[in-house]
Design a protein around this motif. Structure first.
Motif, PDB file in Angstrom:
ATOM      1  N   ASN A 114     -10.389  -5.162 -12.155  1.00  0.00           N
ATOM      2  CA  ASN A 114      -9.316  -5.756 -11.353  1.00  0.00           C
ATOM      3  C   ASN A 114      -9.487  -5.415  -9.886  1.00  0.00           C
ATOM      4  OD1 ASN A 114      -7.327  -7.055 -13.263  1.00  0.00           O
ATOM      5  ND2 ASN A 114      -7.477  -5.019 -14.190  1.00  0.00           N
ATOM      6  N   LYS A 115      -9.134  -6.378  -9.030  1.00  0.00           N
ATOM      7  CA  LYS A 115      -9.170  -6.134  -7.596  1.00  0.00           C
ATOM      8  C   LYS A 115      -7.822  -5.560  -7.143  1.00  0.00           C
ATOM      9  CE  LYS A 115     -11.160  -9.101  -4.911  1.00  0.00           C
ATOM     10  NZ  LYS A 115     -11.565 -10.341  -4.226  1.00  0.00           N
ATOM     11  N   TYR A 116      -7.742  -5.280  -5.857  1.00  0.00           N
ATOM     12  CA  TYR A 116      -6.584  -4.573  -5.318  1.00  0.00           C
ATOM     13  C   TYR A 116      -5.255  -5.254  -5.638  1.00  0.00           C
ATOM     14  CZ  TYR A 116      -3.136  -2.649  -2.215  1.00  0.00           C
ATOM     15  OH  TYR A 116      -1.978  -2.088  -1.733  1.00  0.00           O
ATOM     16  N   ALA A 117      -5.191  -6.578  -5.569  1.00  0.00           N
ATOM     17  CA  ALA A 117      -3.911  -7.277  -5.744  1.00  0.00           C
ATOM     18  C   ALA A 117      -3.287  -6.971  -7.100  1.00  0.00           C
ATOM     19  CB  ALA A 117      -4.111  -8.783  -5.574  1.00  0.00           C
ATOM     20  N   VAL A 118      -4.090  -7.006  -8.157  1.00  0.00           N
ATOM     21  CA  VAL A 118      -3.579  -6.703  -9.503  1.00  0.00           C
ATOM     22  C   VAL A 118      -3.228  -5.223  -9.606  1.00  0.00           C
ATOM     23  CG1 VAL A 118      -4.124  -6.696 -11.965  1.00  0.00           C
ATOM     24  CG2 VAL A 118      -4.893  -8.595 -10.517  1.00  0.00           C
ATOM     25  N   PHE A 119      -4.100  -4.390  -9.073  1.00  0.00           N
ATOM     26  CA  PHE A 119      -3.868  -2.939  -9.057  1.00  0.00           C
ATOM     27  C   PHE A 119      -2.516  -2.624  -8.411  1.00  0.00           C
ATOM     28  CE2 PHE A 119      -4.445   0.775  -6.161  1.00  0.00           C
ATOM     29  CZ  PHE A 119      -4.447   1.789  -7.104  1.00  0.00           C
ATOM     30  N   PRO A 171       0.807  -1.220   0.000  1.00  0.00           N
ATOM     31  CA  PRO A 171       0.000   0.000   0.000  1.00  0.00           C
ATOM     32  C   PRO A 171       0.844   1.276   0.000  1.00  0.00           C
ATOM     33  CG  PRO A 171      -0.910  -1.599   1.540  1.00  0.00           C
ATOM     34  CD  PRO A 171       0.397  -2.161   1.062  1.00  0.00           C
ATOM     35  N   GLY A 172       2.016   1.218   0.619  1.00  0.00           N
ATOM     36  CA  GLY A 172       2.891   2.384   0.602  1.00  0.00           C
ATOM     37  C   GLY A 172       3.373   2.725  -0.796  1.00  0.00           C
ATOM     38  N   ILE A 173       3.669   1.696  -1.584  1.00  0.00           N
ATOM     39  CA  ILE A 173       4.061   1.928  -2.975  1.00  0.00           C
ATOM     40  C   ILE A 173       2.911   2.584  -3.735  1.00  0.00           C
ATOM     41  CG2 ILE A 173       4.735   0.805  -5.127  1.00  0.00           C
ATOM     42  CD1 ILE A 173       6.921   0.784  -3.011  1.00  0.00           C
ATOM     43  N   VAL A 174       1.697   2.123  -3.455  1.00  0.00           N
ATOM     44  CA  VAL A 174       0.518   2.668  -4.127  1.00  0.00           C
ATOM     45  C   VAL A 174       0.323   4.141  -3.768  1.00  0.00           C
ATOM     46  CG1 VAL A 174      -2.000   2.541  -4.285  1.00  0.00           C
ATOM     47  CG2 VAL A 174      -0.636   0.443  -4.326  1.00  0.00           C
ATOM     48  N   TRP A 220      -6.437   1.387   1.390  1.00  0.00           N
ATOM     49  CA  TRP A 220      -5.566   0.425   0.704  1.00  0.00           C
ATOM     50  C   TRP A 220      -4.950  -0.563   1.690  1.00  0.00           C
ATOM     51  CZ3 TRP A 220      -3.590   5.263  -2.183  1.00  0.00           C
ATOM     52  CH2 TRP A 220      -4.333   5.441  -3.349  1.00  0.00           C
ATOM     53  N   VAL A 221      -4.648  -0.096   2.900  1.00  0.00           N
ATOM     54  CA  VAL A 221      -4.144  -1.003   3.939  1.00  0.00           C
ATOM     55  C   VAL A 221      -5.154  -2.120   4.185  1.00  0.00           C
ATOM     56  CG1 VAL A 221      -3.765  -1.140   6.440  1.00  0.00           C
ATOM     57  CG2 VAL A 221      -2.579   0.598   5.100  1.00  0.00           C
ATOM     58  N   ASN A 222      -6.431  -1.760   4.331  1.00  0.00           N
ATOM     59  CA  ASN A 222      -7.463  -2.777   4.533  1.00  0.00           C
ATOM     60  C   ASN A 222      -7.662  -3.646   3.302  1.00  0.00           C
ATOM     61  OD1 ASN A 222      -9.616  -0.671   6.594  1.00  0.00           O
ATOM     62  ND2 ASN A 222      -7.937  -2.006   7.180  1.00  0.00           N
ATOM     63  N   ALA A 223      -7.639  -3.039   2.119  1.00  0.00           N
ATOM     64  CA  ALA A 223      -7.820  -3.802   0.880  1.00  0.00           C
ATOM     65  C   ALA A 223      -6.704  -4.830   0.707  1.00  0.00           C
ATOM     66  CB  ALA A 223      -7.869  -2.868  -0.323  1.00  0.00           C
ATOM     67  N   GLY A 275      -4.648   5.595  -9.422  1.00  0.00           N
ATOM     68  CA  GLY A 275      -4.660   5.577  -7.966  1.00  0.00           C
ATOM     69  C   GLY A 275      -5.874   6.283  -7.406  1.00  0.00           C
ATOM     70  N   VAL A 276      -6.198   7.449  -7.957  1.00  0.00           N
ATOM     71  CA  VAL A 276      -7.402   8.169  -7.527  1.00  0.00           C
ATOM     72  C   VAL A 276      -8.646   7.412  -7.958  1.00  0.00           C
ATOM     73  CG1 VAL A 276      -8.772  10.255  -7.948  1.00  0.00           C
ATOM     74  CG2 VAL A 276      -6.341  10.435  -7.379  1.00  0.00           C
ATOM     75  N   TRP A 277      -8.647   6.881  -9.167  1.00  0.00           N
ATOM     76  CA  TRP A 277      -9.809   6.117  -9.645  1.00  0.00           C
ATOM     77  C   TRP A 277     -10.136   4.993  -8.645  1.00  0.00           C
ATOM     78  CZ3 TRP A 277      -9.231   9.973 -12.525  1.00  0.00           C
ATOM     79  CH2 TRP A 277      -9.844  10.179 -13.751  1.00  0.00           C
ATOM     80  N   HIS A 278      -9.102   4.350  -8.110  1.00  0.00           N
ATOM     81  CA  HIS A 278      -9.323   3.245  -7.189  1.00  0.00           C
ATOM     82  C   HIS A 278      -9.555   3.727  -5.761  1.00  0.00           C
ATOM     83  CE1 HIS A 278      -8.380  -0.280  -4.675  1.00  0.00           C
ATOM     84  NE2 HIS A 278      -8.777  -1.002  -5.708  1.00  0.00           N
ATOM     85  N   GLY A 279      -8.622   4.520  -5.210  1.00  0.00           N
ATOM     86  CA  GLY A 279      -8.664   4.873  -3.800  1.00  0.00           C
ATOM     87  C   GLY A 279      -9.840   5.749  -3.421  1.00  0.00           C
ATOM     88  N   VAL A 280     -10.109   6.795  -4.197  1.00  0.00           N
ATOM     89  CA  VAL A 280     -11.200   7.698  -3.842  1.00  0.00           C
ATOM     90  C   VAL A 280     -12.546   7.028  -4.116  1.00  0.00           C
ATOM     91  CG1 VAL A 280     -12.149  10.016  -4.119  1.00  0.00           C
ATOM     92  CG2 VAL A 280      -9.692   9.656  -4.283  1.00  0.00           C
ATOM     93  N   SER A 281     -12.589   6.120  -5.087  1.00  0.00           N
ATOM     94  CA  SER A 281     -13.824   5.355  -5.306  1.00  0.00           C
ATOM     95  C   SER A 281     -14.119   4.454  -4.107  1.00  0.00           C
ATOM     96  CB  SER A 281     -13.717   4.519  -6.584  1.00  0.00           C
ATOM     97  OG  SER A 281     -13.628   5.357  -7.724  1.00  0.00           O
TER      98      SER A 281
END
Length: 440
Positions: A154-159, A31-34, A225-228, A313-319
């Motif tokens: 795609n789920k978090y792992a691929v993202f 998640p830190g890389i993300v 992202w930590v939880n995901a 990153g915004v598309w995923h995290g803010v969603s």
């Protein structure tokens, strides 16, 4: 822990102990890389370049302090998620309905304008790399659609894996450029001394550089992202803290490398570049003239990686945050950390509805001037978000909403207070600088 929301069910309760880290904590980094990839966009790179071109190495210390400030904010977000089993928005909602209204307005207006900015920023290096293929607007639409499809399916792992690859590209390009311009290490080390340039508005410029190092709402998304990732309780706290440090060490490397480029390539030659993403296109031309077409092309590839990671990153995290917001509004009371870890939030209609909002309505702005009044409101909301984040984290992490073991210590309180005051000053300046006389 005591329920402070008026519910009879303990929202923070976990159904049972989740998986625990085994072996080296380094193998779990993600998640830190993300958050590093999402937080460092084209705007951050331009701001750092301009600081280097204007002041040389003098403000290197400010870039380092900026990373430390953001470490404290991201750590606080992650600590709230892991220690309580509740999401950040769930915590905000306990502070009163004003937080809900602020987030709702922010998410709608900010998402509309940011969507256009992110697509345009990703399109610029592609048009420079392939100038005869299509116009900038259509490159922007293509970037938005690719981001939509990628995050939708795609789920978090691929993202996370794709973001890691793109961060690798950014790292190689920025470090290569830093070595290519042959930095003066003596001057660079001298730049670690906290000195403010003796020029007009230098204090505000310094504060702006500190506050602009990597991330705004993406810092709040870090806990999601930590939880995901599957980290849902305090057993992952040490891993999260290591992950967070890696995020901002990585961010620091990006920022310091670009400041080296600005100091050596632009400051020494007295070359000025434009603000905004166009400044990076200018830098690409300068690099090509000075070091050849290969270096210019490599830089544009890195520029695209920086812009596109911010987009997806915004598309995923803010969603994810928006989906959590709507779930709370609909009265859901389950442990949201588990919901995020299961991937159900990424498949929810609310997550995908916000994805569509980020993608399609902003395309209108690609073909016309940005609406003046909307841009002012966007600027005000954007300026207000970071002090809002810092001050609400102070509130949440010093109250009974957080288990006693994980509440703020003196260092955390000090850093969050500094962050809150810093961003409050920057917010007042940005709001003051808006052309209000033309708004009405």
């Amino acid at each position: 822990m005591a329920d402070t929301t008026g519910n009879t069910q303990d929202i923070g309760a976990q159904e049972g102990p989740g998986p625990r880290p085994r072996g080296s904590r380094w193998r779990y980094i993600g998640p830190g890389i993300v958050v590093a990839a999402t937080g460092v966009g084209a705007g951050d790179l331009v701001a750092t370049l301009i600081a280097g071109s204007n002041f040389g190495y003098t403000l290197l210390w400010a870039a380092v302090v900026g990373c430390l400030v953001k470490i404290s904010l991201a750590e606080a977000c992650g600590r709230w998620h892991l220690s309580t089993g509740r999401t950040l928005f769930d915590g905000w909602a306990t502070l009163g309905p004003w937080t809900t209204w602020f987030f709702a307005v922010y998410a709608v207006i900010w998402g509309f304008v940011y969507g256009a900015a992110a697509m345009s920023s990703s399109a610029l290096p592609l048009q420079a790399l392939f100038p005869d293929v299509m116009d900038l607007e259509y490159w922007g639409i293509a970037c938005g659609l690719v981001g939509l499809v990628f995050v939708w399916f795609n789920k978090y792992a691929v993202f996370e894996k794709v973001m890691t690859v793109l961060v690798g590209v950014m790292f190689v390009v920025t470090v290569y450029l830093a070595f290519r311009v042959t930095p003066n290490l003596g001057d660079a080390f001298a730049g670690l001394l906290p000195v403010v340039p003796d020029e007009k508005d230098s204090i505000l410029n310094t504060l702006g550089l500190i506050g602009g190092v990597g991330g705004t709402i993406t810092l709040a998304a870090y806990g999601y992202w930590v939880n995901a990732k599957g980290w849902t309780d305090s057993g992952w706290m040490k891993v999260m803290r290591l992950d967070n440090r890696v995020a901002y060490i990585t961010t620091g490397i990006f920022v310091v490398a670009m400041l080296f480029v600005g100091a050596e390539l632009l400051h020494s030659a007295n070359v000025a570049i434009s603000g905004g993403d166009q400044g990076l296109i200018q830098l690409g031309d300068i690099l090509e003239d000075r070091y050849g077409a290969t270096t210019g092309t490599l830089f544009l590839v890195g520029f695209f990686a920086a812009s596109f990671t911010s987009l997806i990153g915004v598309w995923h995290g803010v969603s994810l945050m928006f989906a959590d917001f709507l779930a709370r509004q609909r009265g859901e009371r389950q442990a949201r950390a588990d919901e995020l870890a299961s991937g159900r939030r990424e498949r929810s209609w609310a997550f995908r509805a916000y994805l569509l909002w980020l993608t399609f309505p902003p395309m209108i702005l690609l073909f016309q001037d940005e609406p003046f009044r909307l841009i002012i409101i966007y600027g005000v909301l954007g300026a207000a978000f970071m002090p809002f984040l810092a001050l609400t984290l102070l509130w949440l992490l010093n109250s009974s909403r957080t288990p006693r073991e994980w509440r703020n210590g003196h260092l955390s309180n000090g850093m969050l207070t500094v962050a809150g005051l810093l961003f409050l000053v920057l917010a007042v300046k940005q709001i003051w600088d808006q052309p209000w006389s033309e708004f009405f």
